[in-house]
Motif scaffolding. Structure first.
Motif, short mmCIF file in Angstrom:
data_model
loop_
_atom_site.label_atom_id
_atom_site.label_comp_id
_atom_site.label_asym_id
_atom_site.label_seq_id
_atom_site.Cartn_x
_atom_site.Cartn_y
_atom_site.Cartn_z
N GLY A 198 0.84 -1.19 0.00
CA GLY A 198 0.00 0.00 0.00
C GLY A 198 0.87 1.24 0.00
O GLY A 198 0.64 2.19 -0.76
N GLY A 199 1.91 1.21 0.83
CA GLY A 199 2.84 2.33 0.91
C GLY A 199 3.55 2.55 -0.42
O GLY A 199 3.75 3.68 -0.85
N ALA A 200 3.92 1.44 -1.07
CA ALA A 200 4.59 1.55 -2.37
C ALA A 200 3.68 2.22 -3.38
O ALA A 200 4.12 3.05 -4.18
N ALA A 201 2.40 1.88 -3.34
CA ALA A 201 1.43 2.48 -4.27
C ALA A 201 1.26 3.97 -3.98
O ALA A 201 1.21 4.80 -4.89
N ILE A 202 1.22 4.30 -2.69
CA ILE A 202 1.09 5.71 -2.30
C ILE A 202 2.31 6.50 -2.78
O ILE A 202 2.20 7.59 -3.32
N MET A 203 3.48 5.90 -2.61
CA MET A 203 4.71 6.57 -3.04
C MET A 203 4.76 6.72 -4.56
O MET A 203 5.32 7.68 -5.08
N ALA A 204 4.19 5.77 -5.26
CA ALA A 204 4.24 5.83 -6.73
C ALA A 204 3.18 6.74 -7.31
O ALA A 204 3.42 7.42 -8.30
N ALA A 205 2.00 6.79 -6.69
CA ALA A 205 0.89 7.51 -7.32
C ALA A 205 0.37 8.71 -6.53
O ALA A 205 -0.43 9.48 -7.05
N GLY A 206 0.80 8.86 -5.28
CA GLY A 206 0.24 9.91 -4.44
C GLY A 206 0.79 11.30 -4.70
O GLY A 206 1.85 11.46 -5.30
N THR A 207 0.05 12.32 -4.24
CA THR A 207 0.57 13.69 -4.28
C THR A 207 1.50 13.85 -3.09
O THR A 207 1.45 13.05 -2.14
#
Lengths: 365, 415
Positions: B115-124
């Motif tokens: 989940g963290g990896a996704a946030i780091m890849a796609a988050g603002t």
């Protein structure tokens, strides 16, 4: 600090060699394979790039560039990507010069490095392999017998590259009996000091002149002995690292050719590359090319760091030689019937690639 | 300049994680394999304390974003400041060691996770800051990725979970399966579509916090391996999520699906590194018996006709592990240096997935009947290994990604 990036100098080296491989070597690779002759101009041009003697110290008339195994594997991959036979011819002098540089005495360096010329390719080579089924490097049959003022060499060597045109040949021979790498030294023989027998006829490497030579009591003065003091294992590690890099080059050539072909060749209304069976095979080939390149880099880096790279080099060489069969076989397979005919180079790469698992000391870094 | 020298931090991390794997994870690996679904509470707490006291977390990030993060770091708790740069390579080195201890428990280690990896890849930047604060907090926490659904696995564009806009909120409905750590997550990154007619562009990722009404953990899977890590089915029923939790924000239309895919650039090298850790565990286990205790000599470089079958098998295993590791390090290193690594990440993952299955299978064969027994961990590792050629994209998907990259083909040109 880990880095997979070539330095500017290394990138330039790579580009120069790749250019030479594609624009010069590839133009005559088939013709050379068929005729068994490498045009002299190609060898000369390779020499002029500084590939054969660039690392020789300035004091001995060389360019004095650092002897770097990492730089060498970059060069070897690119040249073998052009053509393996030509590469082994152009770099044969290193088989002689690098051991002399690492283990030679002052007099030897002066004498032999002085015979190299910046403007003209001068042949040098080394003789290690012997004409024996199940040849075993740890059981060399070529012996060096201490005959007082000099050594007497007896035995036969095989697959000696450009033995016919070399000014000097470094012959690896063993003192005493018993198995193992101990007791192996290099013996420098000038042209004419041994009998050149037949030219080798191989499955591949057809453009490269290799010979069987016979040492029937050939005398080597004691000051012409290259005392390895146990350094033979290091030389082997350097040669095996070179082998992995050469393998990478040949494999990259075959992989790329099959890749391009698969995009052009149409079957059932679309390029064969759009079928997973072809595309997945290419993906695996690409991965293995990368893997073997990294293994070559790693053992070269270890050599440059002064680390013991014997195991790493041996393992890399074996891994690459295995993967080379997978890659070149599949390259011919992807071309189908066209892979089997000599109109395309893939069958040549398939034949050339078979050499890696069975050869020692083809090139050195 | 080509270099294979690890930094002192990397060497330290390697040694530390190896010792931790050996002393803490190995001794309980069998227990949590046998007692599936039992929470390794003590292990989770202990590991969390250990790593947070070291300022260590296994989040992955792109180099550029790492910098962004660092700038914002000033105000965040200094306790969680991470060693700078090369987090992906450092992560690969560390998870290899941890997976050597136990891959299931490794997946149970609290932290940003997938989940963290996704946030780091796609988050603002704002989202990264807000959610990472939750994931790298003072108590053990976990970020889960909820992408797969009963109706699709590899084809992530087939997302059927819907997100319907309702004022400042989105209402999520759907079922997510194979959610690693789905039983214990504090945050779920849920992929949903704004409308099937929008295609890939309509696929968005939403961060759903634990306890949000309508989010429920439906059941736990019973698995072949990695049993210490639970895999859950998560159901979303009229689950209202604030629009600020839409990763990348509402306006950055392009980030949605692409964001999911970019997550893999970071996670695939980690998964590959874990696979290598398992392969090495099996290799080391039989090496100890055959070579260290049994006196088998592996004569590298010796003439083939003088070598026995076993020594060449051992050499081949080791060479494959080395080859696989180099591919993985390269993929991780590229991401650390902000180089596009899509192809390399998939190469590493495909290779490691194949290698780990091969080696763990072979290790049992060499060990003989005893290798088949649950008295030893070999059989467990072979079961654990299988998922490494499946999750985060099957071996086939990896080959597809690599093939499209080398052929320069679109999805239409190479299906």
């Amino acid at each position: 600090m880990v880095s997979f990036e070539l330095s500017e100098e290394q990138a330039l080296l790579r580009d120069t060699c790749r250019d030479f491989a594609l624009k010069v070597m590839r133009k005559q690779d088939r013709q050379s394979d068929e005729s068994g002759e490498i045009p002299k101009e190609i060898v000369q041009q390779g020499h002029e790039l500084g590939l054969t003697t660039g690392y020789l110290p300035e004091a001995y008339g060389g360019a004095g560039s650092e002897l770097s195994a990492v730089n060498s594997v970059i060069v070897l991959e690119e040249l073998a990507y052009g053509n393996l036979s030509m590469t082994l011819h152009i770099l044969a002098p290193s088989l002689f010069n690098i051991p002399v540089m690492l283990y030679g005495g002052e007099e030897q360096k002066k004498k032999y490095f002085g015979m190299n010329k910046p403007d003209k390719f001068q042949g040098f080579t080394a003789a290690l392999t012997e004409p024996a089924v199940r040849f075993d490097i740890e059981a060399l049959k070529t012996t060096a017998y201490d005959a007082g003022d000099d050594f007497a060499l007896n035995g036969e060597k095989a697959f000696v590259a450009i033995a016919d045109s070399s000014l000097a040949t470094l012959v690896f021979a063993k003192k005493g009996s018993g198995e193992g790498l101990a007791g192996i030294d290099g013996y420098i023989l000038p042209a004419g000091a041994f009998a050149i027998k037949e030219r080798e006829k191989n499955q591949g490497l057809r453009a490269l002149k290799q010979f069987t030579i016979s040492l029937d009591g050939s005398r080597v003065p004691k000051n012409e002995v290259l005392k390895l003091s146990g350094g033979f294992a290091t030389l082997l590690a350097r040669a095996r690292t070179a082998s992995t890099a050469l393998t990478t080059g040949v494999c990259k050539a075959a992989y790329e050719y099959a890749l391009n072909y698969s995009k052009e060749r149409v079957a059932f209304g679309e390029p064969i590359a759009s079928r997973q069976s072809i595309a997945f095979t290419l993906a695996e080939m690409a991965t293995e090319v990368d893997a073997m390149r990294l293994m070559a880099w790693k053992s070269a880096w270890m050599l440059d760091k002064g680390m013991d790279a014997y195991k790493e080099a041996a393992m890399g060489k074996r891994y690459a030689a295995d993967a080379a069969m997978f890659i070149t076989r599949n390259a011919t397979q992807i071309l189908g019937g066209h892979g089997f005919v000599r109109e395309h180079p893939v069958e040549m790469w398939y034949r050339d690639a078979r050499s890696f698992a069975v050869s020692e000391f083809m090139a050195i870094v | 300049m080509i270099d294979f020298e690890l930094t002192p931090i990397m060497k330290m991390a390697m040694e530390f994680t190896h010792n931790y794997a050996r002393d803490v994870m190995r001794p309980i690996a069998r227990k949590y394999d046998e007692e599936e679904h039992k929470e390794p509470t003590e292990f989770i707490q202990k590991t969390h304390e250990m790593f947070s006291s070291m300022g260590f977390s296994f989040s992955t990030a792109r180099a550029g974003e790492e910098k962004e993060e660092k700038e914002e770091k000033a105000e965040s708790s200094e306790k969680h400041s991470r060693p700078k740069m090369e987090m992906n390579l450092l992560g690969a080195i560390s998870v290899e060691e941890l997976a050597w201890g136990c891959p299931g428990l490794t997946l149970r280690i609290p932290g940003p996770g997938l989940g963290g990896a996704a946030i780091m890849a796609a988050g603002t930047p704002e989202q990264k800051k807000r959610f990472m604060k939750v994931l790298v907090g003072s108590k053990p926490s976990y970020g889960a990725m909820a992408l797969t659904e009963p109706g699709f696995g590899s084809d992530a564009s087939a997302v059927a979970t819907t997100a319907v806009k309702d004022g400042d909120y989105f209402i999520l409905n759907g079922t997510k399966i194979f959610v690693t750590g789905g039983d214990m997550a504090d945050l779920y990154v849920v992929w949903a579509t704004l409308g099937k007619d929008l295609g890939r562009a309509g696929i968005k990722a939403f961060v759903v916090e634990k306890g949000t009404p309508g989010l429920k953990m439906a059941r736990l899977e019973h698995k072949l391996g990695i049993r210490a890590s639970d895999t859950a089915e998560v159901v979303l029923e009229d689950c209202r999520v604030h629009k600020d939790n839409l990763l990348g924000g509402e306006k950055k239309e392009e980030k949605g699906f692409k964001g999911a895919m970019q997550t893999f650039d970071a996670t695939r090298p980690m998964v590959a590194a874990m696979a290598i850790g398992i392969a090495r565990a099996a290799y080391d286990y039989i090496y100890d018996d055959f070579v260290t205790k049994g006196g088998l000599e592996i004569n590298y470089g010796k003439a083939l006709h003088k070598r026995g079958y076993l020594e060449t098998v051992f050499e081949d295993m080791e060479a494959k592990i080395n080859a696989s590791r180099l591919l993985t390090w390269k993929a991780a290193w590229m991401l650390d240096h902000n180089l596009p690594n899509l192809k390399e990440a998939s190469m590493a993952k495909a290779k490691a997935g194949t290698v780990v299955d091969e080696i763990t299978q072979k290790a049992i064969e060499l060990y003989g009947p005893e290798g088949y027994s649950r008295r030893h961990l070999l059989e467990k590792w072979m079961r654990d290994a299988k998922v490494y050629d499946v999750f985060e994209g099957t071996g086939q998907i990896q080959r597809l990604v690599v093939a499209r990259a080398i052929l320069d083909y679109t999805r239409k040109e190479l299906k």
